[in-house]
Design an enzyme around this catalytic site. Structure first.
Site, short mmCIF file in Angstrom:
data_model
loop_
_atom_site.label_atom_id
_atom_site.label_comp_id
_atom_site.label_asym_id
_atom_site.label_seq_id
_atom_site.Cartn_x
_atom_site.Cartn_y
_atom_site.Cartn_z
CE LYS A 130 -0.48 -0.48 1.81
NZ LYS A 130 -0.80 -1.77 2.43
CG ASP A 181 -0.83 -2.99 -0.90
OD1 ASP A 181 -1.24 -3.79 -0.07
OD2 ASP A 181 -1.57 -2.12 -1.41
#
Ligand code: NAD
Length: 421
Positions: free
Chosen positions: A106, A146
Site C-alpha cells: 500500500k 485508493d
C-alpha cells in the site's frame, strides 16, 4: 486509563487471533507482523503561487510470498506510516483470500487532494511515481487507486513511469482510464462484486436474492452500483442514503433514477418519490433482509447494532462494522460477509486488467464481467463453506474469522513451499 491501540496494532491482534484459532505456527505471526520493506519518500512540488511545498509519502511492500506486491495509493491528510502498514497487511490478506497471484502493499501521501489545483495534483502524482519508481514494476509492485486517488492520477503515474523506463509499461498501475489500457468494468466492479457476494450468501441462507429487500448505506461509487446490480438481480432496493439523508420506499426505489438525481444535484435526498428521512444513518435500520453498508468505516457500532434488522450484512465499505457490533449481530442471528471478501471486486478487476496489459490484449465488457463474476462467485462460495465448517467446531466463529484463516493458510503454504518457514 486504557491506551487506544493503533490501526496497525489492532490488525496484528486480529492476525494473531486467526493464527491461534487455526493452529498455524507462531512463526507465521513472527514473519507477518512486519512488512518486508518500507519506503519513505519526500516529494517537492512547485505550487501555483510559486511556493515550494514538500509532501511526505510511503510505499509499504508488506509481503511477496504469493507474488508481486499489490495495493492502492491513498492521498489523505491523516495518513501516516502506521496506517499504511495496516492497509498493506490488509491487502496481503485480501489478495490471498481472493486467490490472486499477489502479495500485499500500500502507498500513501500525506495531503488533502481537494486543496490542490489540477496542475498541483498532477505534479504531486508524477513526483510520487518518480520517487517510488526504483522499487515498483509490472512484475514487482503494482499500485492502484485508493481513497483520494483516481483513474486520471493512475494515467499520470503510468505515463511518468513509462517515461523513466523509456517504453510503455501498462501493467505497472491498475484501474487506469479505458483510454489508457484500462477496462470499462473497473468503474462498477466493486459494486458488482458486492452483489455477487450478496447473491452467493442469499442463495445459501435465504433461498436466493430474488425478491429480498435491500438497503444501501452510502451512495458513491460502491453504493450506487451495489444498489443498481442488486435491483438487476431481482432484489427490491427499499432504501439508499448519502450524507444528505435517506430515501425510503417499501415499494422499491428506481435506482437508475436515484443515480441520475445524485449526478445532477449531488444529493440523493432529492429523489422525487418515496419517503425522505433527513438522517444519513437511517438506511442502516430500515426493515430489509439485506444491508449493504457502502459508505465509510465504523458505522455499525455497539450502540446501534441492536437496531439493525437485516439478516445478511454485506460490507461494501472497508470496516463499516466494529468488532463489538459484529459480535452483537451474530448473537442476533445475522451474518456479516466481511469487507475483504465482499468488496474485492475492485482488486479482482485490477488483476484482470493487469493480465490484459501483460499480454497487450483486451477482453470486451461482457467477457470481462463474466470472468469477474466467476472469480468472485467461487471465492465467496469457498469462504461460506469454510465458515460453515469452522462454525461446527467453534460456534463463536464469524465469517471474518474464516476469511482471515483462508488467507493465512494460503500465505503459509506459499512461504512453506519457498522454504521461508
Ligand atoms: P465515495 O466517496 O464514492 O462514496 C462514499 C459515499 O458515502 C458518498 O455517497 C457519501 O455521501 C456517503 N457517506 C459518507 N458518510 C456517510 C454517512 N455517515 N452516512 C451515509 N452516507 C455517507 O467512496 P466509494 O469509492 O464508494 O467507497 C466507499 C467505501 O468502499 C470506502 O470504505 C472505500 O474504502 C470502500 N471501497 C471502495 C472501493 C472502490 O472501488 N471504490 C473498493 C473497495 C472498497
Amino acid at each position: 486509563m486504557a491506551q487506544r491501540v493503533s490501526y496497525f496494532e489492532w490488525m496484528l491482534q486480529v492476525l494473531e487471533r486467526a493464527i491461534k484459532m487455526d493452529n498455524l505456527p507462531y512463526e507465521l505471526y513472527k514473519v507477518l507482523s512486519r512488512p518486508e520493506r518500507v519506503l519513505t519518500v519526500s516529494i517537492p512540488v512547485r505550487m501555483d503561487d510559486g511556493r515550494l511545498e514538500v509532501f511526505e509519502g510511503y510505499r509499504v511492500q508488506y509481503s511477496s510470498a504469493l507474488g508481486p506486491y499489490k495495493g492502492g495509493i491513498r492521498f489523505h491528510p491523516e495518513v501516516d506510516l502506521d496506517t499504511d502498514k495496516a492497509l498493506a497487511l490488509g491487502m496481503t490478506l485480501k489478495n490471498a483470500l481472493n486467490n490472486l497471484p499477489y502479495g500485499g502493499g500500500k502507498g500513501a501521501v500525506k495531503v488533502d487532494p481537494k486543496r490542490l489545483s489540477k496542475g498541483e495534483l498532477e505534479r504531486l502524482s508524477r513526483g510520487y511515481a518518480r520517487a517510488i519508481a526504483p522499487l515498483i514494476g509490472d512484475q514487482v509492485d503494482i499500485p492502484a487507486p485508493d481513497v483520494g486517488t483516481t483513474p486520471e492520477i493512475m494515467a499520470w503515474m503510468v505515463d511518468e513511469y513509462s517515461r523513466i523506463r523509456g517504453y510503455n509499461v501498462p501493467g505497472v498501475f491498475t484501474a487506469k482510464p479505458p483510454e489508457l489500457w484500462g477496462n470499462p468494468v473497473r468503474e462498477y466492479s466493486t459494486g458488482y462484486g458486492v452483489v455477487v457476494a450478496a447473491r452467493a450468501a442469499a442463495e445459501r441462507y435465504m433461498g436466493g436474492l430474488q425478491g429480498l429487500r435491500v438497503s444501501v448505506h452510502g451512495f458513491g461509487n460502491v453504493g450506487q452500483y451495489s444498489a443498481l446490480f442488486a435491483q438487476r438481480q431481482g432484489a427490491k432496493v427499499v432504501a439508499v442514503s448519502d450524507t444528505s439523508g435517506t430515501v425510503y420506499d417499501p415499494n422499491g426505489i428506481d435506482v437508475e433514477l436515484a443515480m441520475k438525481v445524485k449526478a445532477q444535484t449531488g444529493k440523493v435526498i432529492n429523489y422525487p418519490k418515496g419517503e425522505k428521512i433527513y438522517d444519513p444513518m437511517a438506511s442502516l435500520f430500515v426493515d430489509a433482509e439485506v444491508l449493504m453498508p457502502s459508505a465509510i468505516e465504523n458505522v455499525i457500532t455497539k450502540d446501534n447494532a441492536s437496531k439493525v434488522r437485516a439478516k445478511l450484512v454485506v460490507e461494501g465499505a472497508n470496516g463499516p462494522t466494529t468488532p463489538e457490533a459484529e459480535a452483537e449481530l451474530y448473537k442476533r442471528g445475522s451474518i456479516v460477509v466481511p469487507d475483504i471478501s465482499a468488496n474485492a471486486g475492485g482488486v479482482v478487476m485490477s488483476y484482470l486488467e493487469w493480465v490484459e496489459n501483460l499480454q497487450w490484449y483486451w477482453w470486451d465488457e461482457e467477457e470481462t464481467l463474466k470472468r469477474l463474476d466467476a472469480i468472485m462467485t467461487s471465492n465467496v462460495k469457498r469462504l461460506i463453506d469454510r465458515y460453515e465448517s469452522l462454525k461446527s467446531t467453534n460456534p463463536s466463529a464469524t465469517m471474518r474469522d474464516a476469511a482471515f484463516i483462508l488467507a493465512l493458510e494460503r500465505v503459509y503454504r506459499a512461504m512453506k513451499a519457498r522454504g521461508w518457514l
